[in-house]
Every structure is written in C-alpha cells, then in structure tokens.
Design a protein around this motif. Structure first.
Motif, PDB file in Angstrom:
ATOM      1  N   LYS A 127       0.827  -1.208   0.000  1.00 27.83           N
ATOM      2  CA  LYS A 127       0.000   0.000   0.000  1.00 27.83           C
ATOM      3  C   LYS A 127       0.862   1.259   0.000  1.00 27.83           C
ATOM      4  CE  LYS A 127      -3.985  -2.081   2.368  1.00 27.83           C
ATOM      5  NZ  LYS A 127      -4.809  -2.074   3.606  1.00 27.83           N
ATOM      6  N   THR A 128       1.964   1.195   0.722  1.00 31.37           N
ATOM      7  CA  THR A 128       2.866   2.347   0.775  1.00 31.37           C
ATOM      8  C   THR A 128       3.494   2.613  -0.588  1.00 31.37           C
ATOM      9  OG1 THR A 128       3.355   1.876   3.105  1.00 31.37           O
ATOM     10  CG2 THR A 128       4.883   3.315   1.921  1.00 31.37           C
ATOM     11  N   ILE A 129       3.918   1.561  -1.266  1.00 30.28           N
ATOM     12  CA  ILE A 129       4.510   1.707  -2.599  1.00 30.28           C
ATOM     13  C   ILE A 129       3.497   2.285  -3.569  1.00 30.28           C
ATOM     14  CG2 ILE A 129       5.396   0.422  -4.590  1.00 30.28           C
ATOM     15  CD1 ILE A 129       6.778  -1.453  -2.653  1.00 30.28           C
ATOM     16  N   ALA A 130       2.264   1.836  -3.474  1.00 35.83           N
ATOM     17  CA  ALA A 130       1.223   2.293  -4.391  1.00 35.83           C
ATOM     18  C   ALA A 130       0.759   3.709  -4.088  1.00 35.83           C
ATOM     19  CB  ALA A 130       0.030   1.342  -4.332  1.00 35.83           C
ATOM     20  N   GLY A 131       1.031   4.199  -2.874  1.00 35.79           N
ATOM     21  CA  GLY A 131       0.587   5.532  -2.496  1.00 35.79           C
ATOM     22  C   GLY A 131       1.353   6.628  -3.199  1.00 35.79           C
ATOM     23  N   GLU A 132       0.793   7.811  -3.168  1.00 35.43           N
ATOM     24  CA  GLU A 132       1.411   8.943  -3.861  1.00 35.43           C
ATOM     25  C   GLU A 132       2.739   9.342  -3.240  1.00 35.43           C
ATOM     26  OE1 GLU A 132       0.350  13.605  -4.969  1.00 35.43           O
ATOM     27  OE2 GLU A 132      -1.216  12.258  -4.223  1.00 35.43           O
ATOM     28  N   GLU A 133       2.844   9.273  -1.905  1.00 36.25           N
ATOM     29  CA  GLU A 133       4.053   9.732  -1.218  1.00 36.25           C
ATOM     30  C   GLU A 133       5.185   8.715  -1.271  1.00 36.25           C
ATOM     31  OE1 GLU A 133       4.383  12.744  -0.043  1.00 36.25           O
ATOM     32  OE2 GLU A 133       2.332  13.246  -0.655  1.00 36.25           O
ATOM     33  N   GLY A 134       4.844   7.429  -1.287  1.00 35.39           N
ATOM     34  CA  GLY A 134       5.871   6.398  -1.335  1.00 35.39           C
ATOM     35  C   GLY A 134       6.522   6.097   0.004  1.00 35.39           C
ATOM     36  N   TRP A 135       5.967   6.640   1.073  1.00 33.70           N
ATOM     37  CA  TRP A 135       6.448   6.324   2.412  1.00 33.70           C
ATOM     38  C   TRP A 135       5.338   6.593   3.405  1.00 33.70           C
ATOM     39  CZ3 TRP A 135       8.939  10.045   6.208  1.00 33.70           C
ATOM     40  CH2 TRP A 135       8.461  11.351   6.028  1.00 33.70           C
ATOM     41  N   SER A 136       5.498   6.104   4.624  1.00 30.61           N
ATOM     42  CA  SER A 136       4.473   6.240   5.653  1.00 30.61           C
ATOM     43  C   SER A 136       4.959   7.179   6.742  1.00 30.61           C
ATOM     44  CB  SER A 136       4.137   4.867   6.254  1.00 30.61           C
ATOM     45  OG  SER A 136       3.358   5.011   7.423  1.00 30.61           O
ATOM     46  N   ALA A 137       4.268   8.310   6.904  1.00 29.93           N
ATOM     47  CA  ALA A 137       4.611   9.253   7.967  1.00 29.93           C
ATOM     48  C   ALA A 137       4.394   8.620   9.339  1.00 29.93           C
ATOM     49  CB  ALA A 137       3.778  10.521   7.825  1.00 29.93           C
ATOM     50  N   ASP A 138       3.389   7.734   9.451  1.00 27.24           N
ATOM     51  CA  ASP A 138       3.139   7.058  10.727  1.00 27.24           C
ATOM     52  C   ASP A 138       4.316   6.152  11.094  1.00 27.24           C
ATOM     53  OD1 ASP A 138       0.685   8.290  10.982  1.00 27.24           O
ATOM     54  OD2 ASP A 138      -0.443   6.614  10.113  1.00 27.24           O
ATOM     55  N   THR A 139       4.835   5.435  10.118  1.00 31.79           N
ATOM     56  CA  THR A 139       5.996   4.586  10.368  1.00 31.79           C
ATOM     57  C   THR A 139       7.196   5.426  10.781  1.00 31.79           C
ATOM     58  OG1 THR A 139       5.244   2.893   8.807  1.00 31.79           O
ATOM     59  CG2 THR A 139       7.592   2.917   9.336  1.00 31.79           C
ATOM     60  N   TRP A 140       7.365   6.566  10.130  1.00 31.60           N
ATOM     61  CA  TRP A 140       8.488   7.438  10.451  1.00 31.60           C
ATOM     62  C   TRP A 140       8.398   7.952  11.886  1.00 31.60           C
ATOM     63  CZ3 TRP A 140      12.942   7.493   8.453  1.00 31.60           C
ATOM     64  CH2 TRP A 140      13.812   8.580   8.584  1.00 31.60           C
ATOM     65  N   ARG A 141       7.182   8.329  12.301  1.00 32.72           N
ATOM     66  CA  ARG A 141       6.997   8.783  13.688  1.00 32.72           C
ATOM     67  C   ARG A 141       7.260   7.644  14.667  1.00 32.72           C
ATOM     68  NH1 ARG A 141       2.854  11.928  11.285  1.00 32.72           N
ATOM     69  NH2 ARG A 141       1.351  10.229  11.523  1.00 32.72           N
ATOM     70  N   ALA A 142       6.858   6.428  14.291  1.00 34.27           N
ATOM     71  CA  ALA A 142       7.105   5.283  15.174  1.00 34.27           C
ATOM     72  C   ALA A 142       8.601   5.025  15.326  1.00 34.27           C
ATOM     73  CB  ALA A 142       6.410   4.040  14.608  1.00 34.27           C
ATOM     74  N   LEU A 143       9.361   5.165  14.237  1.00 32.34           N
ATOM     75  CA  LEU A 143      10.813   5.004  14.322  1.00 32.34           C
ATOM     76  C   LEU A 143      11.417   6.080  15.219  1.00 32.34           C
ATOM     77  CD1 LEU A 143      11.725   4.174  10.605  1.00 32.34           C
ATOM     78  CD2 LEU A 143      11.423   2.582  12.504  1.00 32.34           C
ATOM     79  N   ALA A 144      10.880   7.295  15.138  1.00 33.10           N
ATOM     80  CA  ALA A 144      11.352   8.373  16.008  1.00 33.10           C
ATOM     81  C   ALA A 144      11.036   8.053  17.466  1.00 33.10           C
ATOM     82  CB  ALA A 144      10.720   9.694  15.594  1.00 33.10           C
ATOM     83  N   ASP A 145       9.832   7.532  17.730  1.00 34.60           N
ATOM     84  CA  ASP A 145       9.439   7.193  19.096  1.00 34.60           C
ATOM     85  C   ASP A 145      10.329   6.090  19.672  1.00 34.60           C
ATOM     86  OD1 ASP A 145       7.424   9.059  18.969  1.00 34.60           O
ATOM     87  OD2 ASP A 145       5.846   7.608  18.492  1.00 34.60           O
TER      88      ASP A 145
END
Length: 371
Positions: free
Chosen positions: A31-49
C-alpha cells in the motif's frame, strides 16, 4: 575477530525487528509503494518514538550514540523488514554529515529536527559520471554568498526531504551546502527505483547565502560519512540476504513434488548450501567494514567498505537469482517475499557505487600499495 554483541546492542536490534514484524507486513508495504508519497509518515513517527532516528547522533548532542555497530545492527533489521522509509538516507548518511560539519545553534536545530522525525534530510552526492569523486556540481563565490550549479543523480528519498545536503566542488576543495528542497532554482525529477523506493534526479542553479555551507573543506568528513553509510547499506543488504535465504529454505521444506519435499533433493540442497556460504561471506565482510569505521585509518576504512560492497554485491546477485529460481515462476510474483528481496538486492548493487566501481577502486588501492 569477536563478532559477539552486547546485551544493549542486541536489544536495539530486537526492538526494530519486533516492530517491523508486527506493524510492517508485505500488505502494508504494498500500500505504501502504491501511495502517492511512497512512504508512511506514521511509520516514520514510530521510528522516532523508538529512538532510532537519533541512533547515529552522539550522546553529547542528545542522541543515542550507538556508533557503527549499533547502526549496522539496526540496518540489518530494516533490510530484513524491507523498509521503504528514509532511515539510511536521513538517519544515517545525512545525520552523520551534519554531525561532522555543522556547528553551533544550526547543528543543534538540524539534529533535533532529524531525531524527532520532524524533518528528513538527504545527502545529494551521486552523479551520472560515477560514485567516486563527482565533480560536475560546483559552488562558486558570488558576492557574499554562493552560486550552486550542477546535477545530482538518483538521490534516494529526495522527494520526501526538507533539506538537501549537496556536495559540490569549490575553489578550496569539497563543500557541503544546505539547500531547501523547495527553494527556487532546485528542480526535481522524481523517479521510482526498481525496489519501489522513491528517488529523484536534481538540477541546481541558485544563489545561496554564505552560511549555507556546512563547515569548511569537507573531503575528510564526506569520506567518513560515506564510508559509514556504505557499511550500513551493506548491513541492510545482509538483512535482505538473510530473509531471502530463510524464505527459500522454508519453501523447499514445504513444497512437495513427486511425493516428497523438494528440500530433500540433493541438487537443491547443494544450491541452498552455496546460498548459505554466500550470505556468511557477506556477513563477515559487513562486520569487517563496520569494524573499520570504528578505527582511525581512512585508507583501511575505504578498503574495507569497498571490499564489503564487492562481496555483498556478488552475494546479492547470486542469492537473489537462486532464491527466485528455486521458487520457480511464482518467485517473481508480488505475493511472495522473495520477489521483493530480489528487487531490493538488485537496487543495492547499483546504489552508492556499483560492484564493478568498487572492484576497480580496490584494484587502484592495490596498485598504490604495491608501488
């Protein structure tokens, strides 16, 4: 050489493995690959957390200060998880460049923004002429500022970055310049890599203020950051190799042909044993490159990381091809892990210098040592 890890280092790797296993299945990745952005902001925040975006920031700057070994272990996990987000580009490469070159209040501001996940930065270094010593991008003194001109090729995760760290040739050698991605005079041509990640070719023709340059002459800092980044990229590929091998072995145990699991056929056992040997050679060279990044000898470090890129690149091709072939035609379908592993390994071979480029670099180093 002792390749054992401390309890803290192992816990660091286990934390990201658990997160990716539970929250980053292939369906989410698709789903992330198919999305317009090509990445998940939620995943990025989780990595930061989880603190992983501060992994390569020194403790004195408010980070974890995990060092090359910690970076390697987490990179293995992100590779095995086939992570699409810009961990390597931002949390490893760009963060290291800023840590080595930026000073004062700007340094603190940039590192805090990267560690919190508020912003993404990427190093724009590669050019069409090759990985080693790109010279097509220049920065010339222009009054009280700089005129930056040139083109960078295949800059991973540039479309999602706030800041571009652009390496350029100046009158006194190499320099790194902080450029806003959306600044006038910056033109991005977004592209999708073979493994589904986002990148861009970038053209620069703009004037920058004097303080856009991070530090002074940047050759030594760039070399150190690039070598660390290359060792981490090899670790990422090692994680993919582990996943490809494990997936193939499990498939050979489960797939029944002529009334017996195909894993019992001696010819296939030999091929999987060869895959295992390739993976273990890649592991040893990745560990060696990581160890060299902790040392103080730049020549030995460069030799070790180029050697790792060659050995891991050769393993990537051999193991990727064997994994697909042992799965048969279905090995190329998106529904199976192995096709995603194959594409990631193919992309690795072409990223941060090809296998051939690093092999030629090793040959050049050997001639210098023999002279």
């Amino acid at each position: 050489m002792d390749f054992s890890f401390t309890e803290e280092q192992q816990m660091l790797q286990d934390s990201i493995r658990r997160y990716l296993a539970s929250d980053y299945p292939l369906e989410h990745r698709a789903k992330t690959i198919a999305g317009e952005e090509g990445w998940s902001a939620d995943t990025w925040r989780a990595l930061a957390d989880l603190g992983l975006l501060a992994l390569d920031i020194d403790e004195a700057d408010g980070g974890i200060g995990a060092g090359p070994v910690g970076t390697m272990l987490v990179s293995q996990a992100t590779g095995a998880g086939l992570l699409l987000e810009p961990f390597h580009s931002s949390a490893v490469l760009a963060t290291r460049v800023i840590s080595l070159l930026a000073q004062g209040e700007r340094r603190a501001t940039l590192l805090e923004a990267l560690a919190s996940g508020e912003a993404v930065a990427v190093l724009a270094h590669d050019e069409d002429g090759g990985w080693f010593e790109p010279r097509a991008t220049t920065a010339e003194a222009d009054g009280d500022g700089w005129r930056l001109r040139g083109r960078k090729a295949r800059v991973y995760h540039a479309p999602m970055a706030r800041w571009l760290l652009v390496s350029a040739w100046t009158q006194d050698g190499s320099g790194v310049f902080l450029v806003e991605r959306e600044a006038a005079g910056v033109q991005l041509r977004p592209l999708r890599t073979v493994d589904g990640q986002r990148a861009a070719d970038i053209e620069f023709d703009l004037r920058l203020p004097a303080d856009a340059r991070l530090g002074g002459e940047a050759s030594a800092a760039l070399d150190e950051a690039l070598d660390l980044g290359l060792a981490a990229l090899c670790a990422d590929a090692l994680g993919v190799l582990d996943r490809a091998l494990a997936t193939t072995v499990q498939y050979a145990r489960d797939r029944v042909q002529f009334g017996t699991p195909i894993g019992r056929f001696q010819a296939l056992q030999h091929r999987m044993a060869d895959m295992y040997m390739q993976v273990e050679q890649a592991r040893s060279m990745t560990y060696l490159a990581t160890s060299a990044c902790e040392g103080g000898d730049p020549a030995a470090r460069r030799e070790a990381v180029s050697g790792a890129k060659v050995v891991v690149g050769q393993a990537a091709r051999r193991v990727g091809q064997e994994a697909v072939q042992l799965h048969g035609g279905m090995g190329m379908t998106d529904e199976l892990d192995v096709s995603h592993c194959f594409r990631r390994l193919l992309a690795f071979e072409l990223r941060m210098g090809t296998t051939d480029e690093h092999l030629h670099a090793l040959q050049a180093l050997a001639r210098v040592e023999a002279a």
